[in-house]
Write an enzyme that holds these catalytic residues in place. Structure first.
Site, PDB file in Angstrom:
ATOM      1  N   HIS A   1       3.133  -2.464 -28.018  1.00 42.47           N
ATOM      2  CA  HIS A   1       1.835  -2.664 -28.669  1.00 42.47           C
ATOM      3  C   HIS A   1       1.900  -2.434 -30.178  1.00 42.47           C
ATOM      4  O   HIS A   1       1.663  -1.311 -30.642  1.00 42.47           O
ATOM      5  CB  HIS A   1       0.824  -1.672 -28.085  1.00 42.47           C
TER       6      HIS A   1
ATOM      7  N   CYS B   1       1.607  -7.290 -24.220  1.00 40.78           N
ATOM      8  CA  CYS B   1       1.489  -6.619 -22.929  1.00 40.78           C
ATOM      9  C   CYS B   1       0.888  -7.567 -21.877  1.00 40.78           C
ATOM     10  O   CYS B   1       1.525  -8.528 -21.487  1.00 40.78           O
ATOM     11  CB  CYS B   1       0.703  -5.326 -23.079  1.00 40.78           C
TER      12      CYS B   1
ATOM     13  N   GLU C   1      -0.263  -3.224 -32.318  1.00 41.90           N
ATOM     14  CA  GLU C   1      -1.592  -2.855 -32.821  1.00 41.90           C
ATOM     15  C   GLU C   1      -1.865  -1.355 -32.673  1.00 41.90           C
ATOM     16  O   GLU C   1      -2.780  -0.834 -33.281  1.00 41.90           O
ATOM     17  CB  GLU C   1      -2.679  -3.701 -32.121  1.00 41.90           C
TER      18      GLU C   1
END
Lengths: 225, 80
Positions: A196, A87, A198
């Site tokens: 993302h 990002c 994560e």
């Protein structure tokens, strides 16, 4: 093997990245303040998402001049070392010239925060080797400036060198060229992506599709050590 | 010296802000408008020996930080 997560003023996904590496992937990881100049003890550096320097001027434009960035450029020259920008991290890597192109405002002007479907275009990278080619992943995005843009020549090169690692599948949320969601450099040791992983590495968060990205990195680094 | 810097989208690069404002103006009934673009305007003061020297420095600033050559172009004025 050691992971480092760079923290810029305004980073806000640093803890998520740290948590996944430490508790899910179970590998050593440290936070690195943006003034750090020594990266030689690390094997993989993560530039997390967020709003470094308030996204002032352009996303990533100020972070690119942080002290750590000179060290990161040297770090990335070694093809055995890995760098991943997620990002805002992707935006910083583009501004710094570690990846080609730029990320501009989403086509529909909205900040979009939702799960999207990604397609694995290239699974011959250290970041995607655990996926199958063509596999569709469910991973969230959360950005206002994720519309990947580059000139025709660069796009042709990205295609020719198979540097497009992830694309948006069926629905392109931000208007990016060639549905690009994530690209790597020619040397294939620097990856930038808007989604993302994560935030999609534990079942409790609704998807584990991002975990294989970190597992791919772990496996690639294991082979080298 | 006062410097006025204008950073704009390159030709052919989408300007979603301009497009959105254009749509809003059209929906307000301004039917005769088109080509709305939103620019960045940066103003600064510079100390320098000459206008030429200042211009050289401003160009460097624009290339290095103030604009992204992939998507943007710039122009500036130095006022003495």
């Amino acid at each position: 093997m050691k992971f480092g997560v760079i923290v810029f003023p305004g980073s806000n996904c640093d803890h998520d990245c740290y948590d996944v590496i430490k508790k899910v992937v179970k590998q050593p990881v440290s936070y690195l303040w943006h003034t750090t100049t020594k990266l030689d003890t690390f094997d993989c550096i993560i530039l997390p998402g967020g709003f470094s320097y308030g996204d002032y001027l352009r996303c990533g434009a100020i972070a690119r001049f942080a002290k750590v960035m000179d060290a990161l450029k040297k770090f990335a020259e070694d093809k055995n070392k890995l760098v991943i920008g997620i990002c805002n991290g992707f935006q910083i890597l583009c501004e710094a010239g570690l990846l080609p192109g730029a990320l501009q405002r989403n086509k529909n002007m909205h900040f979009i925060c939702k799960h999207v479907n990604l397609k694995v275009e290239n699974n011959h990278t250290s970041f995607s080797k655990k996926y199958k080619k063509g596999q569709v992943l469910r991973i969230p995005i959360a950005h206002g400036e994720g519309n990947y843009t580059c000139d025709k020549k660069t796009l042709a090169e990205l295609k020719k060198n198979k540097q497009i690692v992830f694309t948006y599948y069926k629905n392109n949320p931000n208007g990016s060229m060639a549905n690009i969601a994530g690209i790597c450099n020619k040397q294939r040791n620097v990856l930038g992506m808007m989604p993302h992983p994560e935030r999609a590495s534990e079942a409790i968060l609704g998807s584990e599709d991002g975990l294989l990205l970190f597992k791919s990195i772990e496996s690639a680094l294991n082979i080298r050590h | 010296m006062k410097v006025k810097i204008y950073v704009t989208h390159k030709k052919g690069i989408l300007d979603p802000q301009g497009k959105t404002v254009e749509t809003a103006l059209l929906s307000l009934g301004y039917k005769n408008i088109s080509g709305v673009k939103i620019e960045k305007y940066i103003e600064l003061e510079i100390d320098g020996k000459s206008k030429e020297e200042a211009e050289k420095q401003v160009k460097k600033m624009c290339d290095e930080l103030l604009s992204n050559p992939i998507i943007e172009q710039y122009r500036f004025e130095v006022e003495q």
